[in-house]
Design an enzyme around this catalytic site. Structure first.
Site, mmCIF file in Angstrom:
data_model
loop_
_atom_site.group_PDB
_atom_site.id
_atom_site.type_symbol
_atom_site.label_atom_id
_atom_site.label_comp_id
_atom_site.label_asym_id
_atom_site.label_seq_id
_atom_site.Cartn_x
_atom_site.Cartn_y
_atom_site.Cartn_z
ATOM 1 N N HIS A 1 23.468 7.827 5.647
ATOM 2 C CA HIS A 1 23.341 7.490 4.199
ATOM 3 C C HIS A 1 22.025 7.679 3.310
ATOM 4 C CE1 HIS A 1 27.472 6.027 5.050
ATOM 5 N NE2 HIS A 1 27.645 6.152 3.806
ATOM 6 N N HIS B 1 31.168 11.453 -2.047
ATOM 7 C CA HIS B 1 30.563 10.467 -1.185
ATOM 8 C C HIS B 1 30.582 10.802 0.339
ATOM 9 C CE1 HIS B 1 28.295 6.933 0.426
ATOM 10 N NE2 HIS B 1 29.394 6.692 1.145
HETATM 11 N N1 LIG Z 1 30.880 -1.186 -0.357
HETATM 12 C C1 LIG Z 1 30.919 -0.412 0.520
HETATM 13 O O1 LIG Z 1 30.585 -0.846 1.606
HETATM 14 C C2 LIG Z 1 31.063 0.921 0.584
HETATM 15 C C3 LIG Z 1 31.298 1.843 1.704
HETATM 16 C C4 LIG Z 1 31.326 3.124 1.724
HETATM 17 C C5 LIG Z 1 31.509 3.776 0.293
HETATM 18 N N2 LIG Z 1 31.434 3.145 -0.719
HETATM 19 C C6 LIG Z 1 31.588 3.605 -2.141
HETATM 20 O O2 LIG Z 1 32.833 4.316 -2.157
HETATM 21 C C7 LIG Z 1 32.881 5.136 -3.121
HETATM 22 C C8 LIG Z 1 33.515 6.307 -2.799
HETATM 23 O O3 LIG Z 1 34.924 6.014 -2.795
HETATM 24 P P1 LIG Z 1 36.139 6.890 -2.771
HETATM 25 O O4 LIG Z 1 35.787 8.250 -2.060
HETATM 26 O O5 LIG Z 1 37.367 6.205 -2.323
HETATM 27 O O6 LIG Z 1 35.829 7.382 -4.322
HETATM 28 P P2 LIG Z 1 37.028 7.144 -5.537
HETATM 29 O O7 LIG Z 1 37.183 5.749 -5.622
HETATM 30 O O8 LIG Z 1 36.082 7.717 -6.811
HETATM 31 O O9 LIG Z 1 38.395 7.719 -5.158
HETATM 32 C C9 LIG Z 1 38.241 9.177 -5.231
HETATM 33 C C10 LIG Z 1 39.502 10.059 -6.031
HETATM 34 O O10 LIG Z 1 40.578 9.753 -5.522
HETATM 35 C C11 LIG Z 1 41.654 9.031 -6.346
HETATM 36 N N3 LIG Z 1 42.809 8.376 -5.567
HETATM 37 C C12 LIG Z 1 42.651 7.277 -5.028
HETATM 38 N N4 LIG Z 1 43.461 7.000 -4.681
HETATM 39 C C13 LIG Z 1 44.084 7.949 -4.466
HETATM 40 C C14 LIG Z 1 45.921 8.111 -3.907
HETATM 41 N N5 LIG Z 1 46.230 7.308 -3.002
HETATM 42 N N6 LIG Z 1 46.240 9.413 -4.272
HETATM 43 C C15 LIG Z 1 45.681 10.140 -4.979
HETATM 44 N N7 LIG Z 1 44.373 10.044 -5.800
HETATM 45 C C16 LIG Z 1 43.861 8.814 -5.495
HETATM 46 C C17 LIG Z 1 40.650 8.478 -7.348
HETATM 47 O O11 LIG Z 1 41.312 8.437 -8.701
HETATM 48 C C18 LIG Z 1 39.540 9.313 -7.503
HETATM 49 O O12 LIG Z 1 39.673 10.169 -8.580
HETATM 50 C C19 LIG Z 1 31.279 5.611 -3.574
HETATM 51 O O13 LIG Z 1 30.857 4.747 -4.572
HETATM 52 C C20 LIG Z 1 30.307 4.685 -2.225
HETATM 53 O O14 LIG Z 1 29.252 4.332 -2.562
HETATM 54 C C21 LIG Z 1 31.214 1.538 -0.751
HETATM 55 ZN ZN LIG Z 2 29.519 5.477 2.979
#
Ligand SMILES: NC(=O)c1ccc[n+]([C@@H]2O[C@H](COP(=O)([O-])OP(=O)(O)OC[C@H]3O[C@@H](n4cnc5c(N)ncnc54)[C@H](O)[C@@H]3O)[C@@H](O)[C@H]2O)c1
Ligand SMILES: [Zn+2]
Length: 361
Positions: A245, A261
Site C-alpha cells: 500500500h 485501488h
Molecule cells: N477502509 C478500509 O480498510 C479499506 C481497505 C481497502 C480499500 N479501501 C478503499 O476502498 C476504495 C476502493 O473500493 P472499490 O474498489 O470497491 O471502489 P468503488 O467503491 O469506487 O467501486 C468501484 C466501482 O464499482 C461500482 N460498483 C459497485 N458495486 C457494483 C456492483 N455490484 N455491480 C456493478 N458495479 C458496481 C461502483 O459504482 C464504482 O464505480 C478505495 O477508496 C480504498 O482506499 C478501504
Molecule cells: Zn487496500
C-alpha cells in the site's frame, strides 16, 4: 452461511457471508440497527443497479442518499453535502446508516456515521469484491485530501457487515479483478495455503464460480478479522495489512486515481517484493510467484503509462504512515509470512525505493 466475528475493544460485530443474503436486506439492517431511523448511503451507479434489479432483489423502503460513483467523490466536500442533507431531513441521535456500495461508499458513509452528531451506528453492505473481502472489515473510515489518501478519518467499527457474493455478478470485469489483488495480499502476508489455493483455483475465480467466491470472501475476511481483532488501531500487527500500500497509494495519487485501488495494490505488492528482496528479507522467488498469480488473475504487473519516480517518491513522502521522516513499508518476509514486531514495518532509503520501482516498468 458463514459468520466471522470481529472483536474490537470498541465493539464486536459479525461479518455475514452468504449468497442471496441481500434478499433479506431490510430485515437484516433493522435487526442490526434496532429501533433506528435508517438511511442508506450509496453511490449513484449502485443505487441504479439496485433499482433496476441488477443486484437481485435488495428490498429497501427507507431513504437513500447518493453521490457520484468513484474515488473522486471520497472527499470532505461529499461528506459535508451528505451530513448537511441528513441534518436538513431531521435525522437525529436515533438514526442509523447503511453503507451500500464499494469501498468508496463504505469509507465515506462510515465517516459520515463516525462523525454525524458525534457518531451513529452503521451497517456495511459491500457490493464490490474489494469491499467485501477487505474494505468493509476493520472499522477504518475516512476521505482523501489533496495531500493524499485517507488522511482525514476515524476508526468506527460497523454494527455488522452483510456480504452477498451474488451481487458481484453485476461487477464489470476490471473492477472484479481489482478485488482479487487484496486477496493475493492476504495470502502473501498471512496464509501460504490460501495463496496456493488461489493459484490452483484461478480459473474458477475468474469465472466467478459461486462456491469459489464464497470461500475467497470467507477466508480473506477471516484473515483480516484475525489481524484487526488483535490490534484495533494499528500500533502493531495491523500494519501488515498495508503490504503493497505504500507504493499503491503513491500510484493512485500520481495518476489522479486513474489506476483503481486494487490494481495499484497488485503493482505495489510487486514493487515491495522487489524492495524486500533487495534488502534481503525475502527470496526473489516470492515476487515471481506473486507476479505469476496476478497475471493469471488478469491483473497488470507493469505500469501502462510511465510515471516519473520523483512523483511517486514525493507522494510516498507525504503518506501518513511515515515515522521520523523515512518512508516505511510493510514488507513480506516469505510466502504467507509478514514482518514481525515490535516494528512491523521497515524504512527504506531513496535509492532502494527507486530500484524497486523499476520492477514495474
Ligand atoms: N477502509 C478500509 O480498510 C479499506 C481497505 C481497502 C480499500 N479501501 C478503499 O476502498 C476504495 C476502493 O473500493 P472499490 O474498489 O470497491 O471502489 P468503488 O467503491 O469506487 O467501486 C468501484 C466501482 O464499482 C461500482 N460498483 C459497485 N458495486 C457494483 C456492483 N455490484 N455491480 C456493478 N458495479 C458496481 C461502483 O459504482 C464504482 O464505480 C478505495 O477508496 C480504498 O482506499 C478501504
Ligand atoms: Zn487496500
Amino acid at each position: 452461511m458463514s459468520e466471522v466475528v470481529v472483536r474490537h475493544a470498541a465493539g464486536t460485530y459479525p461479518v455475514l457471508v452468504e449468497p442471496g443474503l441481500l434478499a433479506r436486506f431490510d430485515r437484516l439492517v433493522a435487526e442490526h440497527l434496532p429501533g433506528r431511523r435508517v438511511v442508506a448511503i450509496a453511490d449513484e451507479t449502485v443505487e441504479q443497479l439496485r433499482r433496476g434489479g441488477r443486484l437481485g432483489a435488495v428490498p429497501w423502503e427507507g431513504e437513500t442518499l447518493t453521490f457520484p460513483a468513484g474515488e473522486r467523490s471520497k472527499t470532505r466536500e461529499t461528506w459535508s453535502r451528505l451530513t448537511d442533507e441528513l441534518l436538513r431531513r431531521g435525522y437525529g441521535r436515533d438514526s442509523g446508516i447503511v453503507a451500500f456500495g464499494g469501498g468508496v461508499a463504505g469509507d465515506l458513509a462510515g465517516f459520515v456515521a463516525a462523525t454525524y452528531l458525534r457518531g451513529v451506528p452503521y451497517v456495511q453492505a459491500p457490493t464490490t469484491l474489494l469491499a467485501m473481502l477487505d474494505a468493509s472489515v476493520g472499522g477504518k473510515t475516512g476521505v482523501d485530501t489533496a495531500e493524499g489518501k485517507n488522511l482525514v478519518g476515524a476508526f468506527h467499527p460497523p454494527a455488522a457487515v452483510l456480504a452477498d457474493p451474488l451481487v458481484l455478478a453485476a461487477l464489470p470485469e476490471r473492477a472484479y479483478r481489482a478485488g482479487l489483488a487484496e486477496a493475493v495480499k492476504h495470502g502473501l502476508i498471512a496464509d501460504r495455503e490460501y495463496f496456493e489455493w488461489m493459484e490452483r483455483e484461478a480459473d474458477r475465480l475468474l469465472r466467478r464460480d459461486a462456491a469459489a467466491l464464497a470461500h475467497l470472501v470467507h477466508r480473506s475476511v477471516e484473515i483480516k478479522a484475525s489481524v484487526v481483532s488483535e490490534d484495533e488501531r494499528e500500533g502493531g500487527r495491523r500494519a501488515i495489512l498495508n503490504a503493497g500500500h505504500t507504493v499503491a497509494h503513491a500510484l493512485e495519487r500520481a495518476t489522479d486515481y486513474r489506476i483503481p485501488h486494487g490494481e495499484a495494490v497488485g503493482l505495489g505488492l510487486l514493487a515491495e517484493c522487489a524492495l524486500a528482496a533487495s534488502i534481503g528479507v525475502v527470496q526473489p522467488e516470492v515476487g515471481a510467484r506473486v507476479a505469476a498469480l496476478l497475471a493469471t488473475l488478469g491483473l497488470p504487473t507493469r505500469l501502462e503509462e510511465a510515471i516519473a519516480p520523483e512523483r511517486l517518491l514525493a507522494a510516498m513522502e507525504s503518506d501518513k504512515k511515515n515515522r521520523g521522516g523515512a518512508v516505511r513499508f510493510a514488507l513480506p518476509h516469505g510466502l504467507g509470512t509478514a514482518g514481525s514486531g515490535p516494528d512491523w514495518t521497515t524504512p527504506a532509503d531513496e535509492a532502494a525505493i527507486r530500484a524497486a520501482l523499476r520492477a514495474l516498468s
